[in-house]
Structure formats: structure tokens, C-alpha cells
Design an enzyme around this catalytic site. Structure first.
Site, mmCIF file in Angstrom:
data_model
loop_
_atom_site.group_PDB
_atom_site.id
_atom_site.type_symbol
_atom_site.label_atom_id
_atom_site.label_comp_id
_atom_site.label_asym_id
_atom_site.label_seq_id
_atom_site.Cartn_x
_atom_site.Cartn_y
_atom_site.Cartn_z
ATOM 1 N N MET A 47 0.839 -1.183 0.000
ATOM 2 C CA MET A 47 0.000 0.000 0.000
ATOM 3 C C MET A 47 0.882 1.243 0.000
ATOM 4 O O MET A 47 1.882 1.282 0.706
ATOM 5 C CB MET A 47 -0.921 -0.005 1.207
ATOM 6 C CG MET A 47 -1.816 -1.229 1.280
ATOM 7 S SD MET A 47 -2.924 -1.354 -0.142
ATOM 8 C CE MET A 47 -3.743 -2.890 0.212
ATOM 9 N N CYS A 48 0.530 2.233 -0.771
ATOM 10 C CA CYS A 48 1.405 3.393 -0.955
ATOM 11 C C CYS A 48 0.572 4.656 -1.180
ATOM 12 O O CYS A 48 -0.606 4.597 -1.504
ATOM 13 C CB CYS A 48 2.319 3.201 -2.164
ATOM 14 S SG CYS A 48 3.162 1.596 -2.207
ATOM 15 N N THR A 49 1.246 5.796 -1.027
ATOM 16 C CA THR A 49 0.656 7.101 -1.305
ATOM 17 C C THR A 49 1.611 7.874 -2.202
ATOM 18 O O THR A 49 2.822 7.821 -2.003
ATOM 19 C CB THR A 49 0.423 7.890 -0.006
ATOM 20 O OG1 THR A 49 -0.403 7.118 0.875
ATOM 21 C CG2 THR A 49 -0.236 9.232 -0.276
#
Length: 335
Positions: free
Chosen positions: A1-3
């Protein structure tokens, strides 16, 4: 999961930055790829024209999760579970790429988002696992260039959809159109203090500055990270120069950076922010800070480097926590 997010400063420099959030430790490092390479990708061989730098590893072949090339194109791969779908075989007259090789192909062959828009019909992503994690990674990608133009490529329904990203932010599933629609729920939030109103015979006292953002999500889901990053990007005071922009990007990403232990996956692993990558699309420079060491480390794509580099280079990363000790300075000053 990343931003991920894009950001421009007052002198016209454009940046793309991202968190890399995952349970398996990739031992991330900065790697430079020379020009004109033949890469033995997981779905077949492909060639590159341009040199680039990013977060990469040379395993059975060169693999990247994000980076910037000498044309000013930046890209980041982000998890897209439940939505990403790939073909089983490469169609005739198309180039088949494993999803984990798409970043390297873009950085090695694309000069702008407009260029990618012309060439995306010539490729397909193929259902081939990545050896490091032994699964086919479900991915979508944020791409930006030195003009600030930004798009998201999403593989859904057997097709590659290159969609303009008007806010320059992306996280994980759902898809971009869902995230943009979801923003309407929070579009009344503001950086201003909200006034109070009388309730029958009682007038509440104000809670002070920050009340305009009451209701802003703060959890670590992809939906909340998207909203929070858009809000912070919208209202943060623009930086004037490159050092100030890097500092601002670190501050924005601090709001969505995940410490170990606070987000546990179904398999029991802790999903945490292993590194944060910062791509200066104007100066063709890549910066990284690590979970263990938040001091920025960088590599610039200089002409001298690209003109003389013949093989990929992995740069050792310092993972030592840095503390500047001022004690000696104070003693010498007093003396």
C-alpha cells in the site's frame, strides 16, 4: 500500500513523491540504469533508450518500483488489489510486459505523458509473477512529467486505461474515478476556522484554528490517505526552491507514513513505510529517505554519469539513524 503526489514550487520545478508501504522488506536502494539496455524481463525481453534513476534492485534482472528518467518523466507503482487484471498471453504485434517491469519500460522509453498516451496501445501487461514475492503484483501507476502533466495507468478489464489525474494524487484501490468521486464527501473542508452557531439557548465556544478540517480522515486506508493528501497538498504553503520543496514533501508524507506495527495484514505481516522516494522531474534527480534513516540520500542524472555509465549501478544506502550532537559545539563556544 502506498501514497503518491505531485508538487510544484514557486520557481517552476515539478516533483513526484511517494511512500513505499509493504510488509516484505525490499532492502530498497537507489539504482541507475544506463542508456540503450536490453532487459530480460519476466514476460520477455524489452529494450530501453534513456537513462534513469530510481528505487531498484538488480535481482535476476533490473527491476524498479519508481524513478525519473533523463527526459523528466517520473513514475511510481502502487498496489491495486481487487481491480488489476492482466492478459494471460501477449497479443500479436504488441509488446508484453510483466507488471513489475512496466516502470523500467516507461523510464527507458517515454519522453512525456503525451508520449505514453501515443504508445500505450502498443503494449500489454501479462499475468507473470515477480520472483521476489512469488505472486503477480496487482499494480497501477502514477506518471508525471516535467510540465506537471499527470496521469494514472490502470489495467482493468483486459485494457490499459491512461486517465488524467486532476489532483496529482494516487493511493491504492479503488480506482482513480472512485477516489475523485469520494472527494465530494470532504470538499467542504477548509483550512479556515469555522464559526460556531447558537443551539437553542446555548452558544458553544470555538475550538480554535483547525476546526475547518474537522472530519478529515486520519486512518491508514487508501481512501483516507487519498483524501488527506489532497487536502494537505491543496492548503500547504508552496515552497520557493528545491530544498524547501523536499522539506514540504516530507512534511506532507509524514501525514500518511505508516510506522511498523500499526497496520497488520491478514498474513500477520506489518505493512509499513519502507522508504519514501522523491523525484525532481526538472533536474532529473532522485532522493530517498528510509524507515531507519530519514536523512535524504540522492543521485542526480548528470551528463557525465550518463555518458560514461555502461552497466547498472546500485548505490549503498546508509540505514544508520542520524543524530547531530551539538554538545561539543556548545563546549567549544563557551571556551
Amino acid at each position: 500500500m502506498c501514497t503518491s503526489l505531485t508538487l510544484a514550487n514557486q520557481q517552476g520545478d515539478h516533483f513526484l513523491a511517494r511512500t513505499m508501504d509493504f510488509g516484505t522488506d525490499f532492502q530498497a536502494r537507489i539504482m541507475v540504469m544506463p542508456r540503450n539496455r536490453t532487459v530480460q524481463g519476466d514476460a520477455g525481453t524489452f529494450t530501453t533508450q534513456y537513462g534513469f534513476v530510481g528505487a531498484g534492485r538488480k535481482l535476476d534482472h533490473e527491476m524498479f518500483t519508481d524513478g525519473v528518467n533523463e527526459c523528466g518523466v517520473g513514475i511510481g507503482a502502487l498496489y491495486f488489489p481487487g481491480h488489476a487484471s492482466y492478459l494471460e498471453d501477449t497479443p500479436a504485434d504488441m509488446l508484453g510486459l510483466a507488471p513489475q517491469d512496466f516502470v523500467a519500460w516507461v523510464l527507458g522509453n517515454i519522453t512525456s505523458v503525451a508520449d505514453l498516451r501515443k504508445k500505450v496501445s502498443q503494449i500489454q501487461l501479462i499475468n507473470v509473477p515477480a520472483a521476489l514475492i512469488n505472486v503477480v503484483p496487482p499494480l497501477h501507476f502514477i506518471i508525471s512529467d516535467a510540465t506537471g502533466t499527470t496521469a494514472v495507468l490502470e489495467p482493468e478489464g483486459g485494457e490499459l486505461h491512461l486517465i488524467d489525474d486532476p489532483v496529482g494524487v494516487m493511493t491504492n484501490s479503488p480506482n482513480l474515478s472512485w477516489h475523485l468521486q469520494h472527494l465530494s464527501t470532504y470538499s467542504t473542508l477548509t483550512n479556515q476556522e469555522r464559526p460556531t452557531h447558537a443551539l437553542m439557548d446555548y452558544t458553544p465556544t470555538t475550538q480554535g484554528p483547525g476546526t475547518g478540517a474537522v472530519g478529515l480522515p486520519g486512518d491508514y486506508t487508501s481512501m483516507s490517505r487519498f483524501v488527506k493528501t489532497v487536502f494537505t497538498k491543496e492548503y500547504a504553503t508552496p515552497a520557493t526552491d528545491v530544498p524547501g520543496t523536499l522539506n514540504l514533501l516530507q512534511d506532507i508524507l509524514n501525514g500518511v507514513t505508516i510506522p511498523k506495527g500499526v497496520k497488520i495484514q491478514e498474513d500477520g505481516q506489518s505493512d509499513y513505510t519502507q522508504y519514501r522516494g522523491y523525484m525532481n522531474l526538472t533536474a532529473h534527480t532522485y532522493y530517498m529517505d528510509l524507515y531507519e534513516n530519514q536523512i535524504l540520500q540522492k543521485v542526480a542524472l548528470t551528463d557525465d554519469l550518463l555518458d560514461h555509465l555502461e552497466e547498472p549501478v546500485e548505490y549503498p544506502m546508509s540505514r544508520q539513524v542520524y543524530v547531530r550532537d551539538l554538545t561539543a559545539d556548545q563546549v567549544s563556544t563557551e571556551e
